[in-house]
Design a protein around this motif. Sequence first.
Motif, mmCIF file in Angstrom:
data_model
loop_
_atom_site.group_PDB
_atom_site.id
_atom_site.type_symbol
_atom_site.label_atom_id
_atom_site.label_comp_id
_atom_site.label_asym_id
_atom_site.label_seq_id
_atom_site.Cartn_x
_atom_site.Cartn_y
_atom_site.Cartn_z
ATOM 1 N N GLY A 51 -58.528 -5.700 -12.110
ATOM 2 C CA GLY A 51 -57.946 -4.469 -11.596
ATOM 3 C C GLY A 51 -56.945 -3.889 -12.576
ATOM 4 N N ILE A 52 -56.993 -2.582 -12.758
ATOM 5 C CA ILE A 52 -56.123 -1.907 -13.723
ATOM 6 C C ILE A 52 -55.387 -0.770 -13.021
ATOM 7 C CG2 ILE A 52 -56.068 -0.541 -15.851
ATOM 8 C CD1 ILE A 52 -58.835 -1.949 -16.519
ATOM 9 N N LEU A 53 -54.067 -0.859 -13.022
ATOM 10 C CA LEU A 53 -53.225 0.226 -12.523
ATOM 11 C C LEU A 53 -52.482 0.801 -13.716
ATOM 12 C CD1 LEU A 53 -51.775 -1.371 -9.278
ATOM 13 C CD2 LEU A 53 -53.187 0.682 -9.400
ATOM 14 N N ILE A 54 -52.631 2.076 -13.955
ATOM 15 C CA ILE A 54 -51.947 2.725 -15.071
ATOM 16 C C ILE A 54 -50.980 3.758 -14.504
ATOM 17 C CG2 ILE A 54 -52.216 4.260 -17.069
ATOM 18 C CD1 ILE A 54 -54.754 2.789 -17.752
ATOM 19 N N GLY A 55 -49.748 3.698 -14.970
ATOM 20 C CA GLY A 55 -48.736 4.626 -14.496
ATOM 21 C C GLY A 55 -47.976 5.273 -15.630
ATOM 22 N N ALA A 86 -56.894 2.473 -10.829
ATOM 23 C CA ALA A 86 -56.223 3.584 -10.168
ATOM 24 C C ALA A 86 -55.027 3.973 -11.032
ATOM 25 C CB ALA A 86 -55.786 3.209 -8.754
ATOM 26 N N VAL A 87 -54.529 5.183 -10.795
ATOM 27 C CA VAL A 87 -53.457 5.729 -11.628
ATOM 28 C C VAL A 87 -52.308 6.198 -10.738
ATOM 29 C CG1 VAL A 87 -52.900 7.433 -13.416
ATOM 30 C CG2 VAL A 87 -55.210 6.480 -13.291
ATOM 31 N N PHE A 88 -51.093 5.999 -11.229
ATOM 32 C CA PHE A 88 -49.906 6.469 -10.508
ATOM 33 C C PHE A 88 -48.957 7.110 -11.506
ATOM 34 C CE2 PHE A 88 -48.931 2.192 -11.910
ATOM 35 C CZ PHE A 88 -47.595 2.231 -12.287
ATOM 36 N N GLY A 89 -48.035 7.907 -10.990
ATOM 37 C CA GLY A 89 -47.080 8.522 -11.893
ATOM 38 C C GLY A 89 -45.966 9.233 -11.163
ATOM 39 N N GLY A 120 -55.242 9.117 -7.240
ATOM 40 C CA GLY A 120 -53.980 8.846 -7.924
ATOM 41 C C GLY A 120 -52.756 9.079 -7.043
ATOM 42 N N LEU A 121 -51.737 8.302 -7.294
ATOM 43 C CA LEU A 121 -50.470 8.398 -6.565
ATOM 44 C C LEU A 121 -49.503 9.235 -7.389
ATOM 45 C CD1 LEU A 121 -48.491 7.401 -4.294
ATOM 46 C CD2 LEU A 121 -47.986 5.475 -5.812
ATOM 47 N N LYS A 122 -49.015 10.324 -6.802
ATOM 48 C CA LYS A 122 -48.082 11.214 -7.500
ATOM 49 C C LYS A 122 -46.776 11.251 -6.722
ATOM 50 C CE LYS A 122 -51.781 14.076 -9.401
ATOM 51 N NZ LYS A 122 -52.347 15.426 -9.511
#
Length: 149
Positions: A51-55, A86-89, A120-122
Amino acid sequence: MAKIVIAFASMSGNTEEIADLLKVSIEPFEHEIDLAEIEHMDVNDLLQYDGILIGSYTWGDGDLPYETEDFYEDLLSIDLTGKKAAVFGSGDHAYPKFCAVVDLFEERLKECNAELIQEGLKVELTPDTQEEIDECVDFAVNFASQIGE
């Protein structure tokens, strides 16, 4: 047990705070979790994770932060088929392109054949209201629960 990386770039500490909150929220699932700053990573490191989470924060008018540019470009050199991501920022609504880097990283991960398992989580600046904290926790729990499948 899956192996998850939470890779992030943070200037003011907002994105790092989100990354820490995600990590704490995933820990009950007993996955192995690594927290890493993007600027100290090699994209090939991603291949060892399920699993890869990139923020990342968004710089200026929707731009990639300087410390993520090489990583972003280098992503094109790897195939992430079979990896869930998934991506967050964090961002600021004062700028016209709120959290645009989340969208950039989502598109790039798709180009690398990663499976984006959630939207994505913003987050506006830092998660300081209960609603924002709950949103981060839900994002992490949803991700962690899908990684084991």
